[in-house]
Motif scaffolding. Sequence first.
Motif, PDB file in Angstrom:
ATOM      1  N   GLN A  28      24.804 -22.737  22.851  1.00 33.66           N
ATOM      2  CA  GLN A  28      24.944 -24.189  22.893  1.00 33.66           C
ATOM      3  C   GLN A  28      26.414 -24.588  22.945  1.00 33.66           C
ATOM      4  O   GLN A  28      26.799 -25.480  23.709  1.00 33.66           O
TER       5      GLN A  28
ATOM      6  N   VAL B 175      23.758 -32.378  19.761  1.00 41.59           N
ATOM      7  CA  VAL B 175      23.052 -31.095  19.701  1.00 41.59           C
ATOM      8  C   VAL B 175      23.743 -30.147  18.726  1.00 41.59           C
ATOM      9  O   VAL B 175      23.098 -29.531  17.869  1.00 41.59           O
TER      10      VAL B 175
ATOM     11  N   LEU C  86      18.385 -38.273  25.387  1.00 34.85           N
ATOM     12  CA  LEU C  86      18.654 -36.945  25.956  1.00 34.85           C
ATOM     13  C   LEU C  86      17.392 -36.366  26.590  1.00 34.85           C
ATOM     14  O   LEU C  86      17.432 -35.813  27.693  1.00 34.85           O
TER      15      LEU C  86
ATOM     16  N   TYR D 261      25.633 -35.581  24.258  1.00 39.66           N
ATOM     17  CA  TYR D 261      25.166 -34.210  24.054  1.00 39.66           C
ATOM     18  C   TYR D 261      25.814 -33.548  22.850  1.00 39.66           C
ATOM     19  O   TYR D 261      25.345 -32.523  22.365  1.00 39.66           O
TER      20      TYR D 261
ATOM     21  N   ARG E 212      16.778 -35.566  30.508  1.00 34.46           N
ATOM     22  CA  ARG E 212      16.403 -34.201  30.910  1.00 34.46           C
ATOM     23  C   ARG E 212      15.125 -34.227  31.746  1.00 34.46           C
ATOM     24  O   ARG E 212      15.037 -33.559  32.768  1.00 34.46           O
TER      25      ARG E 212
ATOM     26  N   ILE F  18      28.195 -26.820  25.809  1.00 32.40           N
ATOM     27  CA  ILE F  18      28.912 -28.054  25.480  1.00 32.40           C
ATOM     28  C   ILE F  18      30.332 -28.002  26.039  1.00 32.40           C
ATOM     29  O   ILE F  18      30.826 -28.994  26.593  1.00 32.40           O
TER      30      ILE F  18
ATOM     31  N   LEU G 295      20.813 -27.195  27.551  1.00 36.03           N
ATOM     32  CA  LEU G 295      21.299 -27.618  26.248  1.00 36.03           C
ATOM     33  C   LEU G 295      20.225 -28.418  25.507  1.00 36.03           C
ATOM     34  O   LEU G 295      19.943 -28.156  24.333  1.00 36.03           O
ATOM     35  N   VAL G 296      19.618 -29.369  26.181  1.00 37.07           N
ATOM     36  CA  VAL G 296      18.570 -30.176  25.545  1.00 37.07           C
ATOM     37  C   VAL G 296      17.357 -29.306  25.213  1.00 37.07           C
ATOM     38  O   VAL G 296      16.781 -29.425  24.124  1.00 37.07           O
TER      39      VAL G 296
ATOM     40  N   PHE H 280      23.023 -29.158  31.323  1.00 36.93           N
ATOM     41  CA  PHE H 280      22.494 -30.229  30.477  1.00 36.93           C
ATOM     42  C   PHE H 280      21.029 -29.961  30.125  1.00 36.93           C
ATOM     43  O   PHE H 280      20.631 -30.090  28.961  1.00 36.93           O
TER      44      PHE H 280
ATOM     45  N   LEU I 153      27.098 -38.317  29.978  1.00 38.74           N
ATOM     46  CA  LEU I 153      28.102 -37.310  29.628  1.00 38.74           C
ATOM     47  C   LEU I 153      29.399 -37.968  29.194  1.00 38.74           C
ATOM     48  O   LEU I 153      30.081 -37.483  28.289  1.00 38.74           O
TER      49      LEU I 153
END
Length: 141
Positions: free
Chosen positions: A14, A126, A95, A123, A99, A18, A48-49, A45, A118
């Motif tokens: 993660q 997270v 988010l 983000y 996504r 990021i 990450l989500v 992205f 962004l």
Amino acid sequence: MRDKAWEQSLYEHQHAMIKRLDVHRKKERSTPLTTDEVMAVEHTFQLLVASMLDLAIYLLRHHYEVDVESRDQVLEALLEHKDVTYEQGEQIRVLIELRQKILFDYLDENFEELSSALSLRRYGLVEILTKEWTARLDSTM
């Protein structure tokens, strides 16, 4: 049974994602991105989500002994167990929705909306949640 090596690996992954998103966020806006760069940002992205949702499922299972069948049910379960604040829940919802748009509306141009999100660095939540959730798991041992 907890898998601390997985937790650490997920956190490191993660953090790397990021950092990649931060690089894009800090880029000069007058320089257009190539199609490959757009796809790379969108994919980063999405991952990450997804990783946040997977960690939430893991937390729900190991801390609350609740089985969540799918990522679609995660936010509701987190709110039900008061594991995120209302504000965090709303940020997570944004988010997730973004996504989903990128994932399922891939023929539409959603990059402007993603770039906007962004620029706000939404983000970053997270990483904060990952630290909170792993600390919560540590406190139950």
